[in-house]
Design a protein around this motif. Structure first.
Motif, PDB file in Angstrom:
ATOM      1  N   TRP A  32      38.565  35.584  48.260  1.00 39.15           N
ATOM      2  CA  TRP A  32      39.811  36.317  48.525  1.00 39.15           C
ATOM      3  C   TRP A  32      40.745  35.479  49.385  1.00 39.15           C
ATOM      4  CZ3 TRP A  32      42.163  40.406  46.663  1.00 39.15           C
ATOM      5  CH2 TRP A  32      43.306  40.860  47.346  1.00 39.15           C
ATOM      6  N   MET A  71      44.845  42.133  53.564  1.00 37.08           N
ATOM      7  CA  MET A  71      45.138  41.743  52.192  1.00 37.08           C
ATOM      8  C   MET A  71      46.591  41.298  52.066  1.00 37.08           C
ATOM      9  SD  MET A  71      43.193  44.821  50.175  1.00 37.08           S
ATOM     10  CE  MET A  71      43.892  44.357  48.601  1.00 37.08           C
ATOM     11  N   TYR A  77      42.857  49.505  43.497  1.00 41.95           N
ATOM     12  CA  TYR A  77      42.445  48.862  44.753  1.00 41.95           C
ATOM     13  C   TYR A  77      43.555  47.983  45.330  1.00 41.95           C
ATOM     14  CZ  TYR A  77      37.585  50.360  44.332  1.00 41.95           C
ATOM     15  OH  TYR A  77      36.442  51.115  44.270  1.00 41.95           O
ATOM     16  N   CYS A  90      36.852  44.604  47.172  1.00 41.36           N
ATOM     17  CA  CYS A  90      37.598  45.648  47.863  1.00 41.36           C
ATOM     18  C   CYS A  90      36.719  46.848  48.196  1.00 41.36           C
ATOM     19  CB  CYS A  90      38.769  46.103  46.990  1.00 41.36           C
ATOM     20  SG  CYS A  90      40.008  44.830  46.692  1.00 41.36           S
TER      21      CYS A  90
END
Length: 1051
Positions: free
Chosen positions: A514, A551, A594, A541
């Motif tokens: 990520w 995020m 998400y 997530c």
């Protein structure tokens, strides 16, 4: 053993009957008796032994199934308790068994093997008695010598703890005769030594070997080792050589280190030579080699006997073995191949425990070679050893990562598979960090992206798969992939599982994945992997500590991560196929939920309500396939989802940015990709929401430029997109379409000339005309009806249609027909707003290709209501009525290919007008009668007057009259001019309908009705007379009334 009737059968007699049944003629009886005796033997072993002994005294010559008797006896002896064992009785049974064994030179007969099992069972209770019995026959001249040795081997395998202390006695009797053993019997003796050594190793688990390995035993074993190595291991007989190597592999840990070291130069090549043989031989050789390496390198008695330089030949031989035995798919060899692979890995681990640094360098260097087998083998070994030598190799991380990076462009599927598995292992040990970690993750994604089409073509061709559009370099390199034992689908599955594994089970990988995984959604190269990528993102997530703020922050700080608008545009278009593998649509919808925090705030609540509905629709793919229109329904759901999302956002800048993202992503899809059609519609619905006309014009220019209108699906998607834009920007769309029409640059005359020259130009021009027709059709279809009237001429003007109606290709004709239907619907919706709409309807029904019957009926039904309009204002109403009558005449003219079809259509239209002909309002009756009269004139001109040799309809200078004699010969005329019969006019019904109007209070109605009846009679008399018919029959009226009827009509 009592019977259910109460009459008991004595147990001995019952057992005796079962024993006697072992020689029954029926195989079923023998099998049942054997099963019963085996079940009863543990319950009363002495009784069973007595009964069996009774029948076995004469041997196999007297009792035919002595093998079965011996098997039952061995089970019974094994069930005896310690206090039940009678030495004399056991001795008698042992002699019985040995007598049978030595009575024949055979050593593989079933009865002989059964006798051997009986002796082994006796040895479990009285090992010395059994072995002494065998020693009596252990001499070189005895033909039963191999059988006796085999029994000793079986006993060692069966009861190692009792055999091993008696090993010295066995060796002292066998070694003197070992040198004189014949070649055919050598495998039996070699196998016996293997079993005896294995018994020693098993004994060492419970007791120290030093208690039995005295100097005499060691000397015996050394002697046996030298004999097997020097003579038997070099035999020309493969079976002898293999069995000898197998026995030597068990002996290496029991002989002295001095002897072992001296034998290595000869023993190692002997083992390696066996790898050239079959699967089983290679497995046995690997087992022996593993034992040899353990004895030579891991002994507690001294330093390793082999330097690493001495082992390089061994290791280089083993690497190709891994490649040969890893991917055996045949059931026969699968277990053997897997065992061989595991043994080879054990060999490398043994070396690695002693020489970790040297082995690492060796494996890395081998992986860099341009030899697929060596590379594959090295990667497999690294994968196996990395968890086991992690501490020793801890400081080798940079070197290993660098070496693996060099292999990322390798195209051998076997190497790719091994590399993918190694990457997963590296991830589990935290080797994947920073840019290199992202590079390895991208490698997995790349191989997840192989589509089924690419795989099928790759497997079918067995060679280079070279696509027509070489868009990206990996596609070209993938074309050169070699097909080996690893299938492309297997490689793809391994990469998919590997990605999910490192995402779900390795928390440390979160920092690599990520937001890097978001980058994998956009590239065209990775389209096939989007489902897996979305699933990984969803799992992160769901299970990780990623919070919304983090995020957003990480996505914004990294410039290489796609913007949310780009992600949304890509994912929405990829929703297109609800049946895509790996549940692509469901995975995309899930990940959108998400990632909702990346988008404008208002979206989240809407998606929480709408996305579950869409997921429910695609959840059952089998049920979805039953609906033939599922794809159209699903695409409409996607467009509605996008439209409502844009409505919720209420952020013009974000919508503009999203439109730019849609426009940019045309390069992600090939021209024949159905996703392109959906992309057109997505951009179209977005432009519908934008007020900036300049922006809209730029984007529809770009949309048309990117569309491949030669593909019907792409052409249709473009047309629907233009229609969606036209809902808010009709003038802008019409300007664009007129520009396209003006730039075609090909007149009808030029197309006529091109018919004799270039057919390709015709096809290209047809595609443009078909696309234009569809775009006009959908522009009219989606545009608000309130603005259609003012633009009817632009939509269905005669000049425009004249350009679009000259197509010849079947698909182009179909597109034009669809467009005309759409234009018809649009004009009908606007029909209530003026004469121009009726004129447009007339144009639509007059063009070729013709409207369908259904569409003509819709047009007629929508326009007949004008007959009921009030008289005032006359200057507005009268043109409407005139245009309506013209439309009805056009419908009649285009209703069929011959007079018969037109007669049917005439009757249908007249029936619809009857309500106005008989209306209580005189102006409605007048309009209805006028329409009937004009239609009869048109019908007479079309079907009665004559026909033109050039195909003209109605009056023309070169019309040719049809005489009475030829008129009725239908075969003499083209089908276009076939005349209807008088019956087709339904003259009786029509006279009844219009005759009352001859007495109407309105003079104009009276005059028109008389003219109508006159036309009916003239037309009827001009048409062929039915057989045996007359005027009374035609009118269905009394004859006296029919004769004067014509004279009574007023003028």
């Amino acid at each position: 053993m009592a019977a259910s009737s109460g009459n008991s059968i004595p147990a001995p007699e019952a057992i005796q009957v079962l024993v006697s049944s072992l020689v029954d003629e029926s195989p079923m009886v023998k099998q049942a008796s054997m099963a019963s005796l085996k079940s009863l033997a543990p319950l009363n072993p002495l009784l069973v032994l007595d009964c069996c002994l009774t029948v076995s005294r004469g041997g196999r010559r007297r009792f035919g199934n002595i093998a079965g008797v011996f098997q039952v006896m061995s089970i019974a002896i094994g069930a005896l308790e310690e206090g039940e064992v009678d030495t004399a009785y056991m001795e008698k049974l042992a002699k019985l068994a040995t007598t049978e064994i030595i009575s024949s030179k055979e050593i593989k007969a079933d009865w002989q093997r059964a006798a051997s099992s009986l002796l082994v069972a006796i040895g479990s209770h009285l090992p010395d008695l059994m072995m002494e019995e065998l020693y009596l026959h252990l001499f070189a001249q005895n033909s039963a010598l191999p059988a006796m040795v085999q029994i000793l081997a079986d006993f060692a395998t069966s009861d190692a703890l009792q055999f091993t202390p008696r090993l010295k006695g066995v060796l002292s009797r066998v070694l003197p005769i070992l040198g004189n053993v014949r070649d055919q019997h050598r495998p039996i003796f070699a196998n016996a030594f293997k079993c005896w050594c294995q018994a020693c190793w098993q004994y060492s688990v419970e007791f120290p070997l030093s208690s039995i390995l005295d100097s005499d035993v060691t000397s015996f074993l050394n002697s046996a080792f030298e004999l097997l190595l020097q003579n038997w291991a070099t035999s020309r007989d493969l079976k002898v050589r293999t069995s000898a190597v197998e026995a030597l592999g068990q002996l290496v840990g029991l002989v002295t280190r001095t002897l072992l070291k001296a034998s290595l130069p000869k023993f190692v090549p002997t083992i390696l030579e066996l790898y050239k043989r079959d699967h089983n031989t290679a497995f046995l050789a690997t087992c022996s080699l593993h034992n040899l390496l353990n004895a030579s390198l891991l002994s507690e008695k001294g330093s390793p006997l082999l330097d690493f330089e001495d082992l390089t030949v061994v290791l280089s031989t083993l690497l190709p073995v891994i490649c040969s035995y890893t991917d055996i798919k045949e059931c026969t060899y699968f277990s053997v191949g897997l065992k061989t692979y595991n043994e080879v890995q054990h060999c490398f681990l043994t070396v690695g425990l002693v020489y970790p640094e040297e082995l690492f360098v060796f494996l890395v260097n081998k992986s860099k070679l341009k030899e697929d087998q060596m590379t594959f083998g090295a990667l497999c070994v690294l994968k196996h050893l990395l968890p086991r030598l992690s501490e020793a190799w801890h400081n080798k991380r940079p070197t290993l990562v660098e070496a693996i990076t060099l292999l990322l462009e390798e195209q051998n599927l076997g190497v790719c598979k091994a590399l993918a598995e190694l990457i997963v292992v590296l991830a589990s040990h935290c080797y994947l960090v920073g840019p290199s970690g992202e590079l390895f993750v991208e490698y997995l994604v790349r191989h997840c992206a192989m589509s089924d089409k690419e795989i099928d073509e790759l497997v079918t061709s067995k060679e280079s798969f070279r696509p027509t559009n070489l868009y990206y370099s990996f596609q070209q390199k993938r074309a050169e992939a070699k097909i080996g034992s690893v299938r492309p689908t297997e490689l793809r599955a391994i990469c998919e599982k590997g990605l999910l594994l490192i995402t779900i089970t390795i928390p440390e990988m979160e920092h690599v994945l990520w937001p890097f995984m978001l980058k994998m959604i956009i590239p065209r190269l990775y389209t096939g992997a989007v489902a897996t990528v979305c699933r990984c993102i969803s799992d992160m997530c769901r299970h990780r500590s990623i919070h919304n703020d983090r995020m957003i922050r990480e996505c914004r700080t990294r410039v290489d991560i796609p913007r949310p608008e780009e992600l949304f545009a890509r994912l929405v278009v990829l929703l297109h196929n609800p049946l895509a593998r790996e549940q692509l649509a469901t995975q995309i919808l899930t990940v959108l939920c998400y990632l909702a925090s990346l988008f404008p705030k208002n979206i989240n609540l809407f998606w929480q309500d709408e996305i579950p509905k869409m997921k429910a629709y695609v959840s059952d793919t089998e049920d979805l396939k039953q609906d033939l229109s599922y794809q159209e329904t699903w695409d409409d759901m996607i467009i509605n989802f996008l439209a409502e999302t844009l409505d919720v956002v209420q952020d013009t800048d974000w919508v503009i940015s999203l439109g730019n993202a849609f426009a940019k992503q045309y390069e992600l899809y090939t021209s024949d990709d159905e996703h392109s059609a959906l992309l057109h519609r997505c951009l179209g619905i977005l432009l519908q929401k934008v007020d900036n006309r300049t922006y809209v014009r730029d984007k529809i220019d770009w949309m048309y430029k990117q569309a491949n209108i030669t593909i019907p699906e792409n052409r249709l998607g473009l047309a629907k997109a233009m229609g969606l834009v036209a809902a808010s920007h009709l003038d802008t769309v019409l300007d664009k379409l007129k520009e396209i029409l003006d730039n075609i640059g090909e007149s009808i005359f030029q197309r006529f000339l091109s018919f004799f020259s270039d057919k390709t130009k015709i096809k290209d021009s047809d595609d443009i005309h078909a696309s234009l027709a569809l775009m006009y059709g959908y522009a009219a279809r989606y545009a608000p009806s309130t603005v259609i009237e003012a633009r009817i001429d632009a939509l269905v003007g005669t000049n425009m249609l004249s350009h679009l109606l000259i197509v010849r290709h079947p698909s182009a004709k179909q597109a034009v027909i669809t467009a005309i239907d759409l234009l018809g619907l649009a004009v009908i919706n606007a029909a209530e707003r003026g004469a121009l709409a009726l004129s447009a309807c007339t144009t639509l029904v007059s063009v070729d290709p013709k409207l369908t019957n259904e569409m003509r009926n819709i047009v007629m039904k929508a326009t007949l209501g004008f007959f009921a309009l009030p008289n005032d204002p006359a200057d507005a109403v009268d043109p409407l009525i005139h245009n309506l009558i013209t439309l009805l005449c056009a419908i009649l003219r285009t209703s069929g290919e011959d007079g018969r079809n037109r007669a049917e259509q005439l009757f249908h239209i007249l029936k619809q007008i009857d309500q106005y002909v008989s209306s209580p309002l005189d102006y409605q009756r007048k309009r209805g009668c006028l329409a009937v009269y004009e239609m009869l004139l048109k019908f007479r001109a079309l079907c009665v007057t004559g026909y033109c040799t050039l195909g003209c309809q109605g009056s023309c200078p070169h019309i040719k009259q049809v005489d009475r004699t030829s008129r009725y010969n239908a075969a003499s005329l083209p089908s276009v001019f076939l005349l209807p019969s008088r019956d087709a006019l339904y003259l009786g019904d029509r006279v009844i309908a219009y005759l009352p109007r001859c007495a109407d209070t309105n003079s104009e109605v009276r005059k028109l009705s008389a003219q109508i009846l006159d036309q009916f009679f003239d037309i009827s008399l001009s048409l062929p007379r039915p057989v045996a018919s007359n005027l009374a029959h035609l009118l269905n009226l009394p004859m006296p009334l029919c004769r004067p009827l014509r004279m009574l009509l007023p003028y």
